[in-house]
Design an enzyme around this catalytic site. Structure first.
Site, PDB file in Angstrom:
ATOM      1  N   GLU A   1       1.038  -1.258   0.475  1.00 24.73           N
ATOM      2  CA  GLU A   1       0.002   0.427   0.309  1.00 24.73           C
ATOM      3  C   GLU A   1       0.654   0.868   0.016  1.00 24.73           C
ATOM      4  OE1 GLU A   1      -3.255   0.530  -0.302  1.00 24.73           O
ATOM      5  OE2 GLU A   1      -3.740  -1.835   0.511  1.00 24.73           O
TER       6      GLU A   1
ATOM      7  N   CYS B   1      -2.102   9.614   2.005  1.00 25.28           N
ATOM      8  CA  CYS B   1      -1.863   9.240   1.248  1.00 25.28           C
ATOM      9  C   CYS B   1      -2.217   9.537   0.048  1.00 25.28           C
ATOM     10  CB  CYS B   1      -1.189   8.096   1.887  1.00 25.28           C
ATOM     11  SG  CYS B   1      -3.083   7.298   2.230  1.00 25.28           S
TER      12      CYS B   1
HETATM   13  P1  NAD Z   1       7.844   4.741   4.936  1.00 20.30           P
HETATM   14  O1  NAD Z   1       7.992   3.414   4.249  1.00 20.30           O
HETATM   15  O2  NAD Z   1       9.239   5.657   5.735  1.00 20.30           O
HETATM   16  O3  NAD Z   1       7.920   4.387   6.608  1.00 20.30           O
HETATM   17  C1  NAD Z   1       7.240   3.077   6.139  1.00 20.30           C
HETATM   18  C2  NAD Z   1       7.538   1.737   7.714  1.00 20.30           C
HETATM   19  O4  NAD Z   1       8.605   1.133   6.815  1.00 20.30           O
HETATM   20  C3  NAD Z   1       7.592   2.756   8.514  1.00 20.30           C
HETATM   21  O5  NAD Z   1       7.604   1.593  10.331  1.00 20.30           O
HETATM   22  C4  NAD Z   1       9.579   2.245   8.736  1.00 20.30           C
HETATM   23  O6  NAD Z   1       9.588   1.269  10.577  1.00 20.30           O
HETATM   24  C5  NAD Z   1       9.673   1.214   7.943  1.00 20.30           C
HETATM   25  N1  NAD Z   1      10.793   1.298   6.988  1.00 20.30           N
HETATM   26  C6  NAD Z   1      11.408   2.756   7.011  1.00 20.30           C
HETATM   27  N2  NAD Z   1      12.490   2.815   5.987  1.00 20.30           N
HETATM   28  C7  NAD Z   1      12.658   0.691   6.141  1.00 20.30           C
HETATM   29  C8  NAD Z   1      13.922   0.426   5.106  1.00 20.30           C
HETATM   30  N3  NAD Z   1      14.622   1.063   4.790  1.00 20.30           N
HETATM   31  N4  NAD Z   1      13.617  -0.951   4.915  1.00 20.30           N
HETATM   32  C9  NAD Z   1      12.742  -1.439   6.376  1.00 20.30           C
HETATM   33  N5  NAD Z   1      11.231  -0.921   6.901  1.00 20.30           N
HETATM   34  C10 NAD Z   1      11.910   0.218   6.103  1.00 20.30           C
HETATM   35  O7  NAD Z   1       6.210   5.280   4.681  1.00 20.30           O
HETATM   36  P2  NAD Z   1       6.127   6.571   6.094  1.00 20.30           P
HETATM   37  O8  NAD Z   1       7.108   8.175   5.816  1.00 20.30           O
HETATM   38  O9  NAD Z   1       5.854   6.326   7.266  1.00 20.30           O
HETATM   39  O10 NAD Z   1       4.788   6.704   5.342  1.00 20.30           O
HETATM   40  C11 NAD Z   1       4.699   8.214   4.722  1.00 20.30           C
HETATM   41  C12 NAD Z   1       4.428   6.681   3.165  1.00 20.30           C
HETATM   42  O11 NAD Z   1       3.582   5.986   3.127  1.00 20.30           O
HETATM   43  C13 NAD Z   1       3.969   8.490   1.979  1.00 20.30           C
HETATM   44  O12 NAD Z   1       4.509   7.105   0.599  1.00 20.30           O
HETATM   45  C14 NAD Z   1       1.993   7.285   1.986  1.00 20.30           C
HETATM   46  O13 NAD Z   1       1.814   8.046   1.159  1.00 20.30           O
HETATM   47  C15 NAD Z   1       2.301   5.687   2.587  1.00 20.30           C
HETATM   48  N6  NAD Z   1       1.279   6.002   2.470  1.00 20.30           N
HETATM   49  C16 NAD Z   1       0.455   4.454   1.778  1.00 20.30           C
HETATM   50  C17 NAD Z   1      -1.266   4.586   2.258  1.00 20.30           C
HETATM   51  C18 NAD Z   1      -1.739   3.398   1.718  1.00 20.30           C
HETATM   52  O14 NAD Z   1      -3.453   2.766   2.183  1.00 20.30           O
HETATM   53  N7  NAD Z   1      -1.464   3.352  -0.174  1.00 20.30           N
HETATM   54  C19 NAD Z   1      -1.380   4.849   3.352  1.00 20.30           C
HETATM   55  C20 NAD Z   1      -0.511   5.184   4.153  1.00 20.30           C
HETATM   56  C21 NAD Z   1       0.869   5.987   4.214  1.00 20.30           C
END
Ligand code: NAD
Length: 472
Positions: free
Chosen positions: A218, A252
């Site tokens: 997602e 998002c």
């Molecule tokens: P992120 O991808 O930075 O982090 C999400 C999760 O992944 C966190 O738990 C984080 O600890 C983990 N993570 C981060 N870097 C990682 C890595 N290198 N390896 C493994 N795990 C890692 O996202 P965010 O900043 O928390 O959220 C924002 C993003 O999420 C935006 O792009 C937004 O559009 C998207 N989002 C999508 C939805 C959806 O339903 N499609 C919903 C909410 C947010």
């Protein structure tokens, strides 16, 4: 043993416990699963309601009413939907059997994937962790959850909830950042449900590939909105302002930018400005209804985007300033934004809305089609032909017409992106299926006609094969 090694072995210990327990959990019936979902719902709606509100206020400066609407309600409504339908979802689905397989019956059994990992982001911590958890429970899985490290107060309440409701051999939660995710991703999960940025989605999918784990991604991206010349501008402004500036734009599916017909550009800009004052007052920094940027890193990122755009010729219509210490950025409307500026090459994920006037509907359609497929696309119009033209000539994870963001709240609709904005769908039955393996089961009840076509292939059998190819 180093701290990291100790942590990894703890993850492995719980993972093994869940592996050993997966059949016990997977063989539970709909009543047991419904009861687990009911208890989760009760915890969120009643027992931990105040703790959830407090944690969201601390981590995101979010007003309690907004927390109720965007964190509690989506989870409780998903829980209600699953409880109402789980019996039907678990019933094996009878399907037709072709005449060539005469003498047999066929059905689809939705069986659990096994042990699943849910990694969630910070922008709606409870909603995006417990929403998928409900689907995973409904499908009969064991689950490890990894919430975001950026909202630690929320993560700690989630840990309390999961710890109170589940044994660790069924559901467990591990707090921490990238290092925790990375270590968990080493384990051979059966399914990984990740919500976050597209760049991290690629890392997750690469890790999943090592074990051929299935994934639901997602992701995010830039969700466009088109407001045509027939649109109700007052309504469009109200809904866009709500969907864009709620949660401080950290949504998002927020409208990322708006294409507006040139004849309505000024009217929309004025209506949006008025609406923002109505929502958050003339001094939004004093408004209790206006959330905050999650941390200074994201504050710097968003202010950097605004400065970059202005340097390249963009003009501010409203807002544009912020207070780094307070993680506060004014609700910002901006126009004449160069498409190669950072504001337009990155997902904004903050309270900044660029407006682009257009003359011909081809312009926004071609622009959207030249970019990655968005998670959502919104249309404000009273013209059915324009609406159809936009829907038929673009691709997006989901769409609202004369509204935005709210398709998320309908559990009957699949929710998710497409390619860069995501893979797979969540919510309701779609979420249940995402956490299930659709096992095709064929039962032979009468002798199979295929026996007549087995070797050695004499003339009679060859003729039978020929007839089968031709007629069945
Ligand atoms: P992120 O991808 O930075 O982090 C999400 C999760 O992944 C966190 O738990 C984080 O600890 C983990 N993570 C981060 N870097 C990682 C890595 N290198 N390896 C493994 N795990 C890692 O996202 P965010 O900043 O928390 O959220 C924002 C993003 O999420 C935006 O792009 C937004 O559009 C998207 N989002 C999508 C939805 C959806 O339903 N499609 C919903 C909410 C947010």
């Amino acid at each position: 043993m180093s701290a990291a090694a100790r942590q990894s072995s703890e993850f492995e210990r719980v993972f093994r416990l869940q592996k050993a327990n997966q059949y016990a959990i997977g063989n539970t019936g709909w009543r047991t699963r419904r009861e687990k979902i009911r208890r989760l719902r009760h915890a969120i709606e009643v027992d931990f309601r105040d703790a959830i509100r407090e944690a969201c206020l601390k981590d995101l400066g979010k007003a309690p009413a907004e927390t109720d609407l965007t964190e509690v309600f989506p989870v409780t409504s998903e829980a209600k939907h699953a409880s109402r339908h789980i019996r039907k979802w678990l019933r094996p689905e009878r399907v037709a059997t072709p005449l060539s397989l005469f003498g047999s019956t066929s059905r689809i059994k939705y069986e659990p994937k096994g042990v699943c990992l849910i990694i969630s982001p910070w922008n709606f911590p409870f909603n995006l962790t417990f929403g998928p958890l409900i689907s995973a429970i409904a499908a009969g899985n064991c689950v490890i959850l990894k919430p975001s490290e950026m909202t630690p107060n929320c993560a700690s309440v989630m840990r309390d909830i999961v710890g109170e409701l589940f044994d660790e051999n069924e559901a467990a939660i591990f707090e921490g950042g990238v290092e925790v995710s990375t270590a968990l991703l080493e384990l051979p999960f059966n399914h990984i449900f990740f919500t976050g940025a597209p760049s991290v989605g690629k890392i997750v999918m690469t890790a999943a590939a090592k074990n051929l784990a299935s994934v639901t991604l997602e992701l995010g991206g830039k969700s466009p909105t088109i407001v045509d010349e027939t649109a109700n501008i007052k309504l469009a402004a109200r809904m866009i302002a709500w969907g864009k500036f709620g949660n401080n734009g950290q949504i998002c599916i927020a409208p990322d930018y708006v294409f507006v017909h040139e004849s309505k550009h000024d009217e929309l800009a004025e209506a949006l400005s008025r609406q923002l004052v109505e929502f958050y007052g003339a001094e939004p920094e004093t408004s209790e209804s206006y959330a905050r940027i999650v941390n200074q890193r994201h504050f710097d990122r968003i202010i950097g985007y605004i400065e970059d755009a202005v340097k390249k010729g963009a003009k501010l219509i409203a807002g544009g300033k912020g207070d780094r210490e307070k993680h506060f950025i004014e609700p910002t409307l901006i126009e004449d934004v160069p498409v190669d500026s950072e504001l337009m090459t990155n997902e904004i994920f903050g309270p900044v809305l660029p407006l682009f006037p257009y003359r011909n509907l081809n312009e926004p359609i071609e622009f959207i089609e030249s970019r990655e497929k968005p998670l959502a696309l919104y249309i404000y119009s009273k013209n059915g032909r324009n609406i159809d033209r936009i829907v038929d000539n673009t691709r997006a994870g989901g769409t609202c017409i004369n509204n935005n963001d709210v398709h998320f709240f309908n559990s009957n609709l699949p929710f998710g992106g497409v390619n860069n904005s995501g893979i797979g769908k969540g919510h309701g039955h779609f979420g249940f299926k995402e956490f299930s393996n659709a096992r095709g089961v064929l039962k032979q009840v009468l002798p199979s006609a295929l026996q007549l076509m087995m070797p050695p292939y004499n003339d009679f059998k060859r003729k039978l094969v020929e007839l089968t190819v031709k007629w069945f």
